[in-house]
Enzyme design. Structure first.
Site, short mmCIF file in Angstrom:
data_model
loop_
_atom_site.label_atom_id
_atom_site.label_comp_id
_atom_site.label_asym_id
_atom_site.label_seq_id
_atom_site.Cartn_x
_atom_site.Cartn_y
_atom_site.Cartn_z
N HIS A 103 81.10 27.88 92.27
CA HIS A 103 82.52 28.01 92.64
C HIS A 103 83.08 29.43 92.45
O HIS A 103 83.55 30.06 93.39
CB HIS A 103 83.37 27.06 91.80
CG HIS A 103 82.99 25.62 91.90
ND1 HIS A 103 83.12 24.91 93.06
CD2 HIS A 103 82.49 24.76 90.98
CE1 HIS A 103 82.73 23.66 92.86
NE2 HIS A 103 82.34 23.55 91.60
C1 BDR Z 1 86.54 25.35 88.83
O1 BDR Z 1 86.66 24.57 87.64
C2 BDR Z 1 85.85 25.11 86.63
O2 BDR Z 1 85.18 24.07 85.97
C3 BDR Z 1 84.90 26.07 87.31
O3 BDR Z 1 84.56 27.12 86.42
C4 BDR Z 1 85.69 26.55 88.48
O4 BDR Z 1 86.52 27.64 88.13
C5 BDR Z 1 85.97 24.46 89.91
O5 BDR Z 1 86.84 23.40 90.16
#
Ligand code: BDR
Ligand code: CA
Length: 305
Positions: free
Chosen positions: A234
């Site tokens: 992500h």
């Molecule tokens: C986001 O949530 C966090 O757990 C990850 O690091 C990312 O920034 C994804 O939904």
């Protein structure tokens, strides 16, 4: 070469760790400050994790500890995805470096004020610190070139059906950012969930260099996807969107943050057809070119040492 001045606001976090590491070594990025916030785990842990990364790579990038709670909601962490420590699976040395003696919001202000050129902000966590910065020191907005964030979704969420984790964690803060008037790019979950590494790449990464070995160890504890369906990178996408925007398709639109207490809380409602708004407030990623993203990822890792 002119480098892009960058500040990362983060809650490491396994995918955060990769994004931070790549930013440290990217030749076109001048990473000036890392600010931490509560999110995936507590702010004590996310701060410790940021310091561990700085120590691991032995780079002198200041780290400032930020907010321990969202503006209004209680914190609901994401340790089931990132492990109890937020960055489990690899043994980091205890960092000898310490945080700046000021709160992240003050560190952000100082860094922006002293910068000769506008700075890009890359929030890859809840937007609490940045929202407070804009409320306490609205004049700093002028020193922000743009915000490129990982968060939200044009389809469904991962924390609730409607909401993605970073926005769900602090929807009021997100609303402040989206309404701030600052140039904003949103790389949402619907896109970042396609930016996955498969087992083949993870195997390759493990033997490439010491950063790759560290990532592979973290990935073995990461529950953001699976080796079968792919590990979701992500936060790395936010950096990719800054340095390699051609990896994505984008649209300009208006995004509203749902702050009501019902099941839509934390949703990012994009008016893609601009039926309800005349002004846009965000550029949103619509898609990622997955194979090219993977190639870029491996190139980035080669220079991360
Ligand atoms: C986001 O949530 C966090 O757990 C990850 O690091 C990312 O920034 C994804 O939904
Ligand atoms: Ca994150």
């Amino acid at each position: 070469m002119r480098r892009i001045p960058l500040i990362i606001d983060t809650d490491p976090g396994i995918d955060d760790a990769v994004a931070i590491s790549f930013a440290m070594f990217h030749p076109e990025i001048d990473l000036r400050l890392i600010t931490t916030v509560a999110g995936n785990v507590s702010v004590d842990k996310t701060t410790d994790n940021a310091l561990k990364l700085v120590e691991f790579f032995d780079v002198d990038i200041p780290v400032a500890r930020g907010c321990s709670e969202p503006l209004l909601k209680p914190l609901e962490d994401s340790s089931e995805i990132h492990g109890e420590s937020g960055m489990g699976g690899f043994h980091f040395e205890k960092p000898s470096r310490t945080v700046l003696p000021v709160h992240a919001v003050e560190a952000l202000r100082e860094e922006l004020v002293k910068s000769e050129e506008p700075v890009t902000l890359m929030p890859i966590a809840a937007l609490t610190n940045i929202a407070l910065l804009f409320k306490l020191y609205p004049e700093t907005k002028e020193k922000v070139k743009e915000i490129v964030l990982m968060g939200g979704s044009l389809s469904r969420g991962n924390t609730t059906t409607a909401a993605e984790f970073n926005i769900f964690t602090d929807p009021e803060a997100a609303a402040i950012i989206f309404e701030s008037g600052v140039k904003l790019t949103m790389i949402g979950l619907d896109v970042t969930s396609r930016a996955v590494l498969m087992q083949k790449e993870v195997k390759q990464i493990e033997t490439m260099n010491r950063a790759g070995e560290m990532f592979a160890a973290l990935f073995s504890h990461y529950r953001g996807g699976s080796m079968k369906t792919g590990l979701k990178m992500h936060d790395v996408c936010a950096l990719a969107a800054i340095v390699q925007p051609e990896l994505f398709d984008f649209a300009d639109t208006h995004v509203e943050i749902e702050t009501g207490k019902g099941p839509a809380n934390g949703a990012t409602v994009a008016d893609l057809k601009m039926k309800y708004h005349t002004e846009t407030n965000a550029t949103v990623a619509l898609d990622v070119h997955v194979e090219k993203f993977r190639e870029w990822f491996l190139e980035m890792l080669e220079q991360t040492k």
